[in-house]
Write a protein that holds these residues in place. Structure first.
Motif, PDB file in Angstrom:
ATOM      1  N   ARG A  77      44.097 -83.031  43.719  1.00 10.40           N
ATOM      2  CA  ARG A  77      43.482 -81.956  44.512  1.00 10.40           C
ATOM      3  C   ARG A  77      42.972 -82.469  45.852  1.00 10.40           C
ATOM      4  O   ARG A  77      42.855 -81.730  46.816  1.00 10.40           O
ATOM      5  CB  ARG A  77      42.330 -81.320  43.732  1.00 10.40           C
ATOM      6  N   ASP A 100      46.371 -75.348  45.228  1.00 11.82           N
ATOM      7  CA  ASP A 100      45.551 -75.923  44.154  1.00 11.82           C
ATOM      8  C   ASP A 100      45.573 -77.427  44.229  1.00 11.82           C
ATOM      9  O   ASP A 100      44.600 -78.101  43.927  1.00 11.82           O
ATOM     10  CB  ASP A 100      46.157 -75.552  42.782  1.00 11.82           C
ATOM     11  N   SER A 101      46.751 -77.977  44.553  1.00 16.69           N
ATOM     12  CA  SER A 101      46.881 -79.431  44.545  1.00 16.69           C
ATOM     13  C   SER A 101      47.971 -79.861  45.523  1.00 16.69           C
ATOM     14  O   SER A 101      48.829 -79.054  45.909  1.00 16.69           O
ATOM     15  CB  SER A 101      47.250 -79.913  43.135  1.00 16.69           C
TER      16      SER A 101
END
Ligand SMILES: Cc1cc2nc3c(=O)[nH]c(=O)nc-3n(C[C@H](O)[C@H](O)[C@H](O)COP(=O)(O)OP(=O)(O)OC[C@H]3O[C@@H](n4cnc5c(N)ncnc54)[C@H](O)[C@@H]3O)c2cc1C
Length: 402
Positions: A77, A100-101
């Protein structure tokens, strides 16, 4: 009578196996040749930790591979990069880019098992193993002859396109007479599983040192994937250290951001090389993955880049009558040019910064990291590369491609 194949992939490693899946998805039958026997996965599926860029995760999800990972992947992340003894650090947060990542950490062995399980479901993919590429025969009538040796002796295959996915020391590339530019960074990288006081929480750490990087990657099993680079001259001594002394050494290089180091697993050593083919195509042949370019692992780009070689090739073949036509191969080289050049420059630049002991470089490097942390446009460039979006991105890499 020699068998004839549309697309003959030499090398069923990370990139070759992924290419077979992508071709199958496009409705093209591929033949996958590997030197390893069916009962044993190729040795490259070992304990190295692979950072899959976001683009790679999208593609491998569309190809039905991510779903087959038995161990959980570790999401990246945030990325924290700093330099030992220098001022400045960079912290990139995926949330700032609406994600999200940046990607996922997967152990190569688990990836190999997932690829194998997916390949086993696809009747169109033909596997020949153990079968080692020995050399080429005639090139005529739109076909290239290939000699392979395996369990049942030597045989001749014919293909409209031969894909070299046989890794850094590619025998196919050599047989094609394609020259390489080679650089040895004179570092050895030790890879191991590491447990520390603080379990991973989505941050990937890259600590640049004079003799190489020390990286802690957040695995999905509660441990870190450690990469510790040392100067070649010191490598044998470091290999012989007891676990406790090895951890003390790495803690000293890395610092305390993950708390005290508690336990380290078996260490695997790797050389740090750059091997770049001067051209990636020949008549009825194309190089992909490490056969085309091997990078210093520091930027975690090698497989990500090689996968994009493979996906671009699958896209071009999908719409073509002849998979080995000159025009198709020229289009492949042209489409891969920007991504290849920029990723090579990025990885090499990062590797050289870590290897430099010149004192004058220190403040400059520190300033570089400090400046990077304040300039959003530079950060966005770095983040885009980390996520695998460089150049003409293959369609399967885009979000929602599945
Ligand atoms: C320590 C380390 C960490 C890394 N971390 C990352 C990372 O985080 N992210 C990332 O993207 N990349 C990473 N990489 C790079 C990544 O591992 C490589 O880019 C990737 O393995 C290249 O895949 P490939 O299929 O081209 O070659 P390989 O994986 O080397 O596969 C070659 C295949 O060809 C077969 N073969 C070889 N010769 C023959 C022959 N004559 N006949 C038939 N078959 C043959 C072999 O059996 C093998 O299966 C890392 C590398 C290292 C060393």
């Amino acid at each position: 009578m020699a068998q004839t194949h549309d697309v003959l992939i030499i090398g069923g490693g990370l990139v070759g196996a992924s290419l077979a899946l992508a071709l199958d998805r496009a409705g093209v039958a591929a033949t996958l040749v590997d030197a390893a026997p069916p009962a044993a996965m190729p040795a490259v599926f070992d304990q190295r930790n692979l950072s899959f860029a976001d683009a790679t995760v999208n593609a491998l999800t569309a190809l039905g591979v991510m779903q087959r990972l038995r161990a959980p992947a570790g999401a990246i992340r945030r990325i924290h990069a700093s330099r030992n003894g220098d001022f400045g650090r960079v912290l990139l947060d995926a949330a700032d880019y609406g994600r999200d990542s940046f990607g996922q950490v997967v152990v190569a062995r688990d990836f190999g098992a997932a690829l194998e399980s997916r390949l086993a479901e696809l009747p169109r993919v033909v596997r020949l193993r153990p079968a080692r590429f020995l050399g080429f025969g005639d090139l005529a009538d739109g076909l290239r002859e290939v000699r392979v040796g395996g369990g049942d002796g030597e045989r001749i295959l014919r293909a409209r396109l031969v894909v070299a996915a046989d890794g850094t020391d590619s025998a196919v590339r050599n047989a094609l007479g394609i020259a390489v530019g080679r650089h040895d960074y004179r570092q050895r990288l030790f890879v191991a599983r590491l447990r520390t006081q603080r379990a991973p929480d989505g941050i990937a750490y890259e600590r640049l040192g004079d003799d190489g990087p020390t990286a802690l990657l957040p695995r999905g099993d509660g441990a870190w994937g450690l990469v510790h680079g040392v100067a070649e001259a010191e490598a044998d001594r470091v290999a012989g250290l007891a676990d406790r002394d090895f951890m003390l050494r790495v803690q000293d290089a890395f610092g305390w951001r993950a708390g005290r180091f508690l336990e380290v697993g078996e260490r695997s050593p790797y050389p740090a090389l750059r091997v770049v083919a001067q051209q990636t195509t020949a008549q009825r042949a194309v190089l992909v993955g490490n056969a085309a370019q091997t990078l210093h692992p520091i930027g975690a780009q090698g497989f990500n880049l090689g996968l994009r070689d493979a996906l671009t090739l699958a896209e071009l073949i999908a719409g073509a009558d002849d998979p080995g036509a000159d025009a198709l191969l020229e289009a492949h080289a042209a489409r891969r040019h920007e991504d290849r050049t920029r990723t090579l420059a990025f990885s090499d630049g990062m590797a050289r910064v870590t290897a430099s002991r010149v004192p004058l470089m220190r403040p400059l490097r520190g300033l570089g990291l400090a400046a990077l942390d304040r300039v959003p446009s530079l950060q966005a460039l770095l983040a885009g590369g980390a996520m695998g979006y460089r150049g003409d991105v293959p369609a399967l890499c885009r979000r929602g491609a599945a």
